[in-house]
Scaffold this motif. Structure first.
Motif, PDB file in Angstrom:
ATOM      1  N   ALA A 154       0.838  -1.203   0.000  1.00 53.59           N
ATOM      2  CA  ALA A 154       0.000   0.000   0.000  1.00 53.59           C
ATOM      3  C   ALA A 154       0.873   1.253   0.000  1.00 53.59           C
ATOM      4  O   ALA A 154       0.591   2.225  -0.712  1.00 53.59           O
ATOM      5  CB  ALA A 154      -0.933  -0.015   1.207  1.00 53.59           C
ATOM      6  N   ARG A 155       1.932   1.234   0.813  1.00 48.66           N
ATOM      7  CA  ARG A 155       2.836   2.391   0.838  1.00 48.66           C
ATOM      8  C   ARG A 155       3.589   2.533  -0.482  1.00 48.66           C
ATOM      9  O   ARG A 155       3.759   3.653  -0.989  1.00 48.66           O
ATOM     10  CB  ARG A 155       3.824   2.232   2.003  1.00 48.66           C
ATOM     11  N   VAL A 156       4.018   1.421  -1.056  1.00 44.65           N
ATOM     12  CA  VAL A 156       4.703   1.470  -2.356  1.00 44.65           C
ATOM     13  C   VAL A 156       3.780   2.054  -3.420  1.00 44.65           C
ATOM     14  O   VAL A 156       4.201   2.874  -4.257  1.00 44.65           O
ATOM     15  CB  VAL A 156       5.185   0.068  -2.769  1.00 44.65           C
ATOM     16  N   LYS A 157       2.522   1.659  -3.382  1.00 39.69           N
ATOM     17  CA  LYS A 157       1.571   2.181  -4.364  1.00 39.69           C
ATOM     18  C   LYS A 157       1.372   3.683  -4.181  1.00 39.69           C
ATOM     19  O   LYS A 157       1.260   4.430  -5.167  1.00 39.69           O
ATOM     20  CB  LYS A 157       0.242   1.440  -4.239  1.00 39.69           C
ATOM     21  N   THR A 211       4.294   5.338  -5.732  1.00 40.77           N
ATOM     22  CA  THR A 211       4.258   5.203  -7.187  1.00 40.77           C
ATOM     23  C   THR A 211       3.292   6.206  -7.808  1.00 40.77           C
ATOM     24  O   THR A 211       3.620   6.874  -8.793  1.00 40.77           O
ATOM     25  CB  THR A 211       3.850   3.774  -7.574  1.00 40.77           C
ATOM     26  N   ILE A 212       2.130   6.333  -7.226  1.00 40.22           N
ATOM     27  CA  ILE A 212       1.137   7.264  -7.768  1.00 40.22           C
ATOM     28  C   ILE A 212       1.628   8.704  -7.622  1.00 40.22           C
ATOM     29  O   ILE A 212       1.511   9.521  -8.547  1.00 40.22           O
ATOM     30  CB  ILE A 212      -0.214   7.067  -7.062  1.00 40.22           C
ATOM     31  N   SER A 213       2.200   9.029  -6.456  1.00 39.47           N
ATOM     32  CA  SER A 213       2.692  10.396  -6.261  1.00 39.47           C
ATOM     33  C   SER A 213       3.863  10.707  -7.179  1.00 39.47           C
ATOM     34  O   SER A 213       4.044  11.854  -7.601  1.00 39.47           O
ATOM     35  CB  SER A 213       3.110  10.598  -4.799  1.00 39.47           C
ATOM     36  N   ALA A 214       4.660   9.683  -7.525  1.00 37.99           N
ATOM     37  CA  ALA A 214       5.799   9.899  -8.421  1.00 37.99           C
ATOM     38  C   ALA A 214       5.363  10.228  -9.840  1.00 37.99           C
ATOM     39  O   ALA A 214       6.181  10.661 -10.658  1.00 37.99           O
ATOM     40  CB  ALA A 214       6.697   8.670  -8.427  1.00 37.99           C
ATOM     41  N   GLY A 215       4.085  10.031 -10.145  1.00 35.59           N
ATOM     42  CA  GLY A 215       3.576  10.379 -11.464  1.00 35.59           C
ATOM     43  C   GLY A 215       3.134  11.831 -11.564  1.00 35.59           C
ATOM     44  O   GLY A 215       2.685  12.277 -12.631  1.00 35.59           O
ATOM     45  N   GLN A 267       3.430   3.400 -15.425  1.00 37.08           N
ATOM     46  CA  GLN A 267       2.177   2.693 -15.674  1.00 37.08           C
ATOM     47  C   GLN A 267       2.335   1.190 -15.435  1.00 37.08           C
ATOM     48  O   GLN A 267       1.435   0.534 -14.897  1.00 37.08           O
ATOM     49  CB  GLN A 267       1.712   2.959 -17.119  1.00 37.08           C
ATOM     50  N   SER A 268       3.494   0.662 -15.829  1.00 35.18           N
ATOM     51  CA  SER A 268       3.748  -0.756 -15.604  1.00 35.18           C
ATOM     52  C   SER A 268       3.776  -1.068 -14.112  1.00 35.18           C
ATOM     53  O   SER A 268       3.204  -2.065 -13.655  1.00 35.18           O
ATOM     54  CB  SER A 268       5.079  -1.149 -16.249  1.00 35.18           C
ATOM     55  N   ALA A 269       4.432  -0.204 -13.325  1.00 37.00           N
ATOM     56  CA  ALA A 269       4.519  -0.427 -11.882  1.00 37.00           C
ATOM     57  C   ALA A 269       3.145  -0.369 -11.232  1.00 37.00           C
ATOM     58  O   ALA A 269       2.813  -1.205 -10.384  1.00 37.00           O
ATOM     59  CB  ALA A 269       5.450   0.610 -11.255  1.00 37.00           C
TER      60      ALA A 269
END
Length: 524
Positions: A88-91, A94-98, A438-440
């Protein structure tokens, strides 16, 4: 009828002993209420009691197994919940890095946190139970399920089996989770790729990302049958898609081949989503149709990739420096789909085993290195290059990536590497980064779903164990009641019989005394 003195004494003694024995036996029944002590007491009842005792022992064993399964599943569930929290934290990262406002420095900061989360996840996936066995290695509890390769990827070393225990007469229950089913079967959404084929030199005007699989059924049923595809742009607002047989399949794409170059968008075709970017300068816009027309991309599934790494215990320093599929037919027909182990019996002779290689494994292929020096091998359509001739006893692990699945450790590792690369000043790098993003996102979602399925499976097994435990308790109560009805005596009947037998014993004593006093001398 004459009765001798010896016969009288023998008969009287036998009667007295029999009556005394009956009184003692009945007295013991009255004190402990047990009717059947030996098979002689009741042969049929004793046999039935033996069967019931065996059933009772089995139920006790089932109860012990239920406790063991519950403990094991509880440990697995706690570990998987921890993994879920990390994902959940990784996600979130990942979303914020976009975000469009992120800079290279921001992404590097996220990469540092991802490094720590990756280590935590790696540790949890290699967790042990209270007995020191690895939770997610399947039946290979002494083998760590995951190892980190030299290239930063991760390899699963366990098997696909689970350990099952009998918890009821007709029910066995898996007490552990296989890492293969939980982590290795997460669908890889990045299974397709695009490649610019015209113009030969990329002018940067048209960018079409590698596809993300959005519909697995459509992808498997429709997409795979027509690849490779050719996507040809006929103007700045239209494109055409043809399949391998040159059939026009454009109508199956979103917008039926039409798009708006001024708006961010994408192309969805047969279960694959691709991001489309049209980059035109102000000077290009008057001739947009002519400048965009003719741009052509190939679209298809990613081909299998083969990689290898040396065993840490090798005596030589030889490495696998290259592995490529040179004969697709031989590769598809003969190469082990789960990977292989190349074991050298001399500096040039080798044996090939399918992974995982058990103690009783037999080689699926043998061969000898070729070249000068001998550093090349061709195994089932795959060409291998070694940096130097290996030594006898050296082993090399070969991994096959068919891009159908991807474990969450590799997903996080790949995205962490993408975050570390500078993209602010390079349009091509930024487009590549967006594809990695997007892949991640897709693969993290797929991996989290598999973990959630495993937690649900544990919950379902826990509920089944509760039902089986109640069933076992009912069976045990019925068993105890049945044993009691056969073994235990009726107190009222025992007391009545004891009173009668005591009276008979007294009578036999009195009769013996009276008769023994009779003599012919008393008549003289």
């Amino acid at each position: 009828m004459r009765i001798s003195t010896s016969q009288f004494y023998e008969t009287s003694s036998a009667n007295y002993q029999r009556n005394f024995s009956n009184v003692v036996k009945t007295g013991q029944q009255a004190s402990d209420n047990i009717r059947v002590r030996t098979a002689a007491d009741d042969p049929v009842g004793a046999a039935r009691l033996l069967q019931l005792q065996q059933q009772s022992n089995l139920i006790d064993q089932y109860d012990g197994n239920i406790t063991n399964v519950r403990n094991s599943l509880g440990t697995s569930e706690s570990t998987l919940n921890g993994i879920t929290n990390i994902l959940a934290r990784v996600k979130e990262l990942t979303i914020s890095a976009g975000s469009g406002g992120y800079t290279d420095a921001d992404r590097k900061a996220d990469a540092q946190e991802l490094t720590q989360l990756e280590e935590q996840l790696y540790s949890l996936m290699n967790s042990r139970d209270e007995n020191g066995k690895y939770l997610f290695s399947g039946s290979r509890g002494d083998t760590p399920p995951y190892v980190r390769n030299a290239d930063g990827t991760y390899t699963y070393q366990g098997d696909q089996s689970t350990l099952s225990l009998q918890v009821g007469d007709m029910l066995t229950m898996a007490s552990n989770e296989s890492g293969y089913s939980v982590f290795e079967q997460a669908l890889n959404t990045s299974r397709s790729q695009t490649k610019l084929t015209s113009p030969l030199v990329d002018d940067g005007r048209v960018s079409l990302s590698n596809g993300q699989v959005s519909g697995s059924t459509q992808y498997n049923d429709r997409f795979r049958g027509g690849e490779p595809y050719t996507i040809t742009f006929t103007s700045s607002t239209q494109f055409k898609i043809t399949d391998a047989a040159n059939n026009d399949v454009t109508l199956e794409a979103t917008g039926e081949g039409k798009f708006d170059p001024s708006k961010p968008g994408g192309v969805t075709f047969r279960g694959v989503e691709m991001a489309l970017d049209i980059n035109l300068s102000d000077a290009d816009k008057p001739n947009a149709d002519a400048l965009i027309a003719g741009h052509t991309f190939s679209l298809g599934s990613k081909p299998d990739e083969v990689s290898g790494s040396r065993s840490p215990g090798n005596t030589s320093s030889s490495q696998i420096t290259g592995a490529s599929i040179s004969d697709s037919t031989a590769y598809n027909n003969a190469f082990p789909g789960g990977g292989a182990v190349i074991k050298f019996t001399s500096a040039s002779a080798y044996e090939v085993y399918a992974q995982p290689m058990g103690p009783d494994a037999r080689p699926v292929a043998t061969g000898t290195l070729t070249g000068t020096p001998a550093t090349k091998a061709k195994i089932a359509g795959v060409d291998f290059d070694f940096s130097a001739p290996p030594a006898a006893g050296d082993q090399f692990s070969v991994k096959v990536d068919n891009h159908q699945t991807q474990n969450i450790l590799d997903t996080i590792s790949e995205f962490r590497k993408a975050l570390e690369l500078p993209v602010d000043k390079d349009l091509a790098s930024r487009q590549k980064y967006q594809g990695a993003l997007q892949s991640a996102i897709g693969n993290l979602e797929s991996g989290a779903n598999k973990v959630a399925e495993a937690i649900s499976s544990i919950g379902a097994r826990g509920a089944a164990l509760d039902v089986q435990a109640d069933t076992n308790e009912s069976l045990k109560m019925a068993n105890t009641k049945t044993q009691s009805s056969i073994r235990d005596a009726d107190p009222a009947e025992v007391l009545t019989r004891l009173s009668l037998q005591q009276t008979m014993l007294q009578a036999s004593q009195l009769a013996f005394t009276k008769i023994s006093s009779l003599s012919l001398f008393n008549r003289l």
